[in-house]
Design a protein around this motif. Structure first.
Motif, PDB file in Angstrom:
ATOM      1  N   ASN A  44       0.822  -1.222   0.000  1.00  0.00           N
ATOM      2  CA  ASN A  44       0.000   0.000   0.000  1.00  0.00           C
ATOM      3  C   ASN A  44       0.850   1.264   0.000  1.00  0.00           C
ATOM      4  N   GLU A  45       1.865   1.260  -0.820  1.00  0.00           N
ATOM      5  CA  GLU A  45       2.839   2.369  -0.831  1.00  0.00           C
ATOM      6  C   GLU A  45       2.236   3.635  -1.426  1.00  0.00           C
ATOM      7  N   SER A  46       1.535   3.471  -2.529  1.00  0.00           N
ATOM      8  CA  SER A  46       0.988   4.655  -3.215  1.00  0.00           C
ATOM      9  C   SER A  46      -0.052   4.152  -4.218  1.00  0.00           C
ATOM     10  N   ASP A  47      -0.795   5.089  -4.778  1.00  0.00           N
ATOM     11  CA  ASP A  47      -1.773   4.680  -5.803  1.00  0.00           C
ATOM     12  C   ASP A  47      -1.068   4.127  -7.029  1.00  0.00           C
ATOM     13  N   TRP A  48       0.126   4.645  -7.262  1.00  0.00           N
ATOM     14  CA  TRP A  48       0.937   4.126  -8.367  1.00  0.00           C
ATOM     15  C   TRP A  48       1.237   2.649  -8.111  1.00  0.00           C
ATOM     16  N   ARG A  49       1.646   2.337  -6.905  1.00  0.00           N
ATOM     17  CA  ARG A  49       2.056   0.955  -6.591  1.00  0.00           C
ATOM     18  C   ARG A  49       0.866   0.007  -6.689  1.00  0.00           C
ATOM     19  N   THR A  50      -0.286   0.479  -6.259  1.00  0.00           N
ATOM     20  CA  THR A  50      -1.500  -0.343  -6.361  1.00  0.00           C
ATOM     21  C   THR A  50      -1.800  -0.667  -7.820  1.00  0.00           C
ATOM     22  N   ALA A 121      12.092  -4.523 -13.073  1.00  0.00           N
ATOM     23  CA  ALA A 121      10.914  -3.769 -13.531  1.00  0.00           C
ATOM     24  C   ALA A 121      10.774  -2.518 -12.671  1.00  0.00           C
ATOM     25  N   ASP A 122      10.250  -1.467 -13.305  1.00  0.00           N
ATOM     26  CA  ASP A 122       9.985  -0.205 -12.596  1.00  0.00           C
ATOM     27  C   ASP A 122      11.282   0.540 -12.297  1.00  0.00           C
ATOM     28  N   ARG A 123      12.091  -0.003 -11.420  1.00  0.00           N
ATOM     29  CA  ARG A 123      13.258   0.721 -10.918  1.00  0.00           C
ATOM     30  C   ARG A 123      14.543  -0.021 -11.284  1.00  0.00           C
ATOM     31  N   LYS A 124      15.431   0.657 -12.001  1.00  0.00           N
ATOM     32  CA  LYS A 124      16.722   0.070 -12.373  1.00  0.00           C
ATOM     33  C   LYS A 124      17.514  -0.171 -11.092  1.00  0.00           C
ATOM     34  N   ASP A 139      12.833   6.099 -16.727  1.00  0.00           N
ATOM     35  CA  ASP A 139      14.046   6.913 -16.612  1.00  0.00           C
ATOM     36  C   ASP A 139      13.701   8.087 -15.698  1.00  0.00           C
ATOM     37  N   PHE A 140      13.999   7.922 -14.431  1.00  0.00           N
ATOM     38  CA  PHE A 140      13.535   8.887 -13.431  1.00  0.00           C
ATOM     39  C   PHE A 140      14.245  10.228 -13.550  1.00  0.00           C
ATOM     40  N   GLU A 141      15.532  10.194 -13.901  1.00  0.00           N
ATOM     41  CA  GLU A 141      16.235  11.463 -14.059  1.00  0.00           C
ATOM     42  C   GLU A 141      15.651  12.245 -15.240  1.00  0.00           C
ATOM     43  N   SER A 171      15.710   4.083  -6.944  1.00  0.00           N
ATOM     44  CA  SER A 171      16.178   4.752  -8.160  1.00  0.00           C
ATOM     45  C   SER A 171      15.221   5.869  -8.560  1.00  0.00           C
ATOM     46  N   ALA A 172      13.936   5.707  -8.184  1.00  0.00           N
ATOM     47  CA  ALA A 172      12.973   6.775  -8.493  1.00  0.00           C
ATOM     48  C   ALA A 172      13.335   8.050  -7.728  1.00  0.00           C
ATOM     49  N   GLN A 173      13.617   7.910  -6.471  1.00  0.00           N
ATOM     50  CA  GLN A 173      14.007   9.090  -5.669  1.00  0.00           C
ATOM     51  C   GLN A 173      15.337   9.631  -6.138  1.00  0.00           C
ATOM     52  N   GLY A 175      16.872   9.509  -9.017  1.00  0.00           N
ATOM     53  CA  GLY A 175      16.827  10.173 -10.325  1.00  0.00           C
ATOM     54  C   GLY A 175      16.093  11.497 -10.276  1.00  0.00           C
ATOM     55  N   ARG A 176      14.937  11.493  -9.593  1.00  0.00           N
ATOM     56  CA  ARG A 176      14.144  12.730  -9.560  1.00  0.00           C
ATOM     57  C   ARG A 176      14.833  13.807  -8.700  1.00  0.00           C
ATOM     58  N   SER A 177      15.524  13.355  -7.653  1.00  0.00           N
ATOM     59  CA  SER A 177      16.250  14.318  -6.812  1.00  0.00           C
ATOM     60  C   SER A 177      17.439  14.899  -7.567  1.00  0.00           C
ATOM     61  N   GLY A 199       8.559   5.755   2.554  1.00  0.00           N
ATOM     62  CA  GLY A 199       7.383   5.095   1.965  1.00  0.00           C
ATOM     63  C   GLY A 199       6.563   5.988   1.074  1.00  0.00           C
ATOM     64  N   TRP A 200       7.160   7.107   0.651  1.00  0.00           N
ATOM     65  CA  TRP A 200       6.439   8.040  -0.249  1.00  0.00           C
ATOM     66  C   TRP A 200       5.150   8.520   0.409  1.00  0.00           C
ATOM     67  N   ASP A 201       5.208   8.674   1.739  1.00  0.00           N
ATOM     68  CA  ASP A 201       3.992   8.814   2.523  1.00  0.00           C
ATOM     69  C   ASP A 201       3.326  10.185   2.396  1.00  0.00           C
ATOM     70  N   PHE A 255       4.572  13.744  -9.743  1.00  0.00           N
ATOM     71  CA  PHE A 255       5.000  12.650 -10.623  1.00  0.00           C
ATOM     72  C   PHE A 255       4.056  11.468 -10.454  1.00  0.00           C
ATOM     73  N   ASP A 256       3.880  10.712 -11.445  1.00  0.00           N
ATOM     74  CA  ASP A 256       3.083   9.489 -11.570  1.00  0.00           C
ATOM     75  C   ASP A 256       1.942   9.655 -12.555  1.00  0.00           C
ATOM     76  N   ALA A 257       1.150  10.721 -12.405  1.00  0.00           N
ATOM     77  CA  ALA A 257       0.000  10.970 -13.308  1.00  0.00           C
ATOM     78  C   ALA A 257      -1.094   9.914 -13.136  1.00  0.00           C
ATOM     79  N   GLU A 275       4.285  11.898 -16.033  1.00  0.00           N
ATOM     80  CA  GLU A 275       3.855  10.493 -16.006  1.00  0.00           C
ATOM     81  C   GLU A 275       4.985   9.545 -15.640  1.00  0.00           C
ATOM     82  N   CYS A 276       4.623   8.570 -14.798  1.00  0.00           N
ATOM     83  CA  CYS A 276       5.491   7.423 -14.527  1.00  0.00           C
ATOM     84  C   CYS A 276       4.559   6.236 -14.640  1.00  0.00           C
ATOM     85  N   ASN A 277       4.660   5.523 -15.781  1.00  0.00           N
ATOM     86  CA  ASN A 277       3.605   4.560 -16.075  1.00  0.00           C
ATOM     87  C   ASN A 277       3.791   3.238 -15.337  1.00  0.00           C
TER      88      ASN A 277
HETATM   89  C1  GZL Z   1       8.234   4.920  -9.818  1.00  0.00           C
HETATM   90  C2  GZL Z   1       7.790   4.195  -8.618  1.00  0.00           C
HETATM   91  C3  GZL Z   1       7.472   5.117  -7.511  1.00  0.00           C
HETATM   92  C4  GZL Z   1       6.294   6.009  -7.811  1.00  0.00           C
HETATM   93  C5  GZL Z   1       5.703   6.110  -6.476  1.00  0.00           C
HETATM   94  O1  GZL Z   1       8.480   4.010 -10.822  1.00  0.00           O
HETATM   95  O2  GZL Z   1       8.819   3.329  -8.212  1.00  0.00           O
HETATM   96  O3  GZL Z   1       7.143   4.340  -6.384  1.00  0.00           O
HETATM   97  O4  GZL Z   1       6.634   7.228  -8.382  1.00  0.00           O
HETATM   98  C6  GZL Z   1       5.804   4.661  -6.065  1.00  0.00           C
HETATM   99  O5  GZL Z   1       4.391   6.571  -6.446  1.00  0.00           O
HETATM  100  O6  GZL Z   1       5.451   4.509  -4.776  1.00  0.00           O
END
Ligand code: GZL
Length: 323
Positions: A44-50, A121-124, A139-141, A171-173, A175-177, A199-201, A255-257, A275-277
């Motif tokens: 239950n990390e985020s709506d993206w994760r769900t 998948a998702d994060r390198k 590609d988060f950066e 890697s998401a944090q 790259g975006r940071s 936890g992206w809370d 981020f996420d969309a 967007e982060c699909n």
């Molecule tokens: C990105 C993903 C991140 C999302 C967050 O690919 O790993 O983790 O941006 C998610 O919402 O919790």
């Protein structure tokens, strides 16, 4: 002579039994229902994760794969032991979405020794190319660079930026940071707050912004590394009577969309959503089917992603979103 004939018959019998065994193994492999281990971050990390988890479950079910999904729940060491356990259980493929980028070498080596293809998948993850089969990631950066370019185009009189980061070391944090930190340095912008929310809370993000406001920190940009944390920041600004969005004093970047977040972009509450699909399920099914067919697959595939601006988004775009 009789002995010779008997010996030949015995050898022929053994060879035919071996051949049957081989054929049956080959047949078994062709008809075998694949079992895929998925090491997921948190339930239950985020709506993206769900959306991401649902995508795997739906696509794997449709593909006839058996899925073994485990959740690290914020604990990197737990993810590592879960991955090792799946290798022991001899899954056919191992798909990893790492809480942390570092520390996956031993798992990747164990998978290689067990001849289990290791897919990111998702994060390198920080792995040399000989230690994984394929990667389907964002590609988060680049996502962050898109936001920085947009921010520069706003040509604000001054830039006082609040950065709400995701899980430290993901890697998401990272790259975006990196993108916002490099962008601020290159453009002479001031980052007045830069902290990662465990936890992206969303609640932690709301509290952090509320504390900044209570402490008198001035800011005119919120760079929230996912939609949930952007919503938390907006809730804190609402409580303090601070205006934001299209016609407000503070620019809000998310981020996420997720669909609900794009409704906020359309309403002018979020200025920008990159967007982060999360729909990796079909991508991984396609990859596994290609590997099963003996096809060569791209080693590193980055997901094509868009960006949504409150000045150009339409209801049709929002309605078309599938997550
Ligand atoms: C990105 C993903 C991140 C999302 C967050 O690919 O790993 O983790 O941006 C998610 O919402 O919790």
């Amino acid at each position: 002579m009789k002995k010779m004939i008997s010996l030949i018959l015995v050898v022929m019998l053994m060879l035919s039994l071996a051949a049957c065994g081989k054929d049956s193994k080959t047949t078994d492999k062709k008809n075998k229902k694949l079992t895929v281990g998925v090491v997921q971050t948190n339930a239950n990390e985020s709506d993206w994760r769900t959306a991401n988890t649902n995508s795997f479950n739906k696509a794997f079910d449709e593909a006839g794969f058996t899925i073994k999904m485990v959740f690290g729940e914020g604990d990197h060491a737990k993810q590592i032991s879960q991955a090792q356990q799946l290798i022991q259980e001899e899954v056919d493929y191992l798909v990893v979405l790492g809480l942390q980028s570092a520390g996956w070498e031993d798992v990747a080596k164990a998978a290689k020794e067990a001849e289990i293809p290791f897919i990111m998948a998702d994060r390198k993850l920080d792995l040399s190319e000989d230690l994984y089969t394929a990667m389907v990631c964002s590609d988060f950066e680049e996502e962050g660079n898109k936001a920085v370019k947009w921010l520069k185009e706003q040509a604000l009189d001054s830039y006082k930026i609040v950065v709400l980061g995701g899980d430290t070391g993901s890697s998401a944090q990272l790259g975006r940071s990196k993108a916002i930190e490099d962008g601020a340095a290159a453009n002479g912008w001031e980052i007045v707050f830069n902290q990662n929310m465990k936890g992206w809370d969303e609640t932690l993000a709301k509290q952090a912004v509320a504390d900044l406001i209570a402490g008198g920190t001035e800011f005119n940009v919120v760079y929230a590394q996912n939609d949930n944390m952007a919503r938390g920041a907006c809730d804190a600004m609402d409580a303090a009577g601070i205006t934001y969005g299209k016609n407000g004093d503070v620019k809000v970047i998310a981020f996420d969309a997720n669909k609900w977040a794009l409704e906020k972009v359309l309403a002018g509450e979020f200025n920008l959503d990159v967007e982060c699909n999360p729909l990796h399920g079909p991508r991984i099914v396609k990859l596994i089917n290609q590997l099963e067919a003996g096809e060569t697959v791209p080693k590193n595939a980055y997901v094509d992603e868009e960006m949504f601006d409150c000045d150009t988004i339409t209801q049709a775009i929002v309605d078309a979103r599938s997550y």
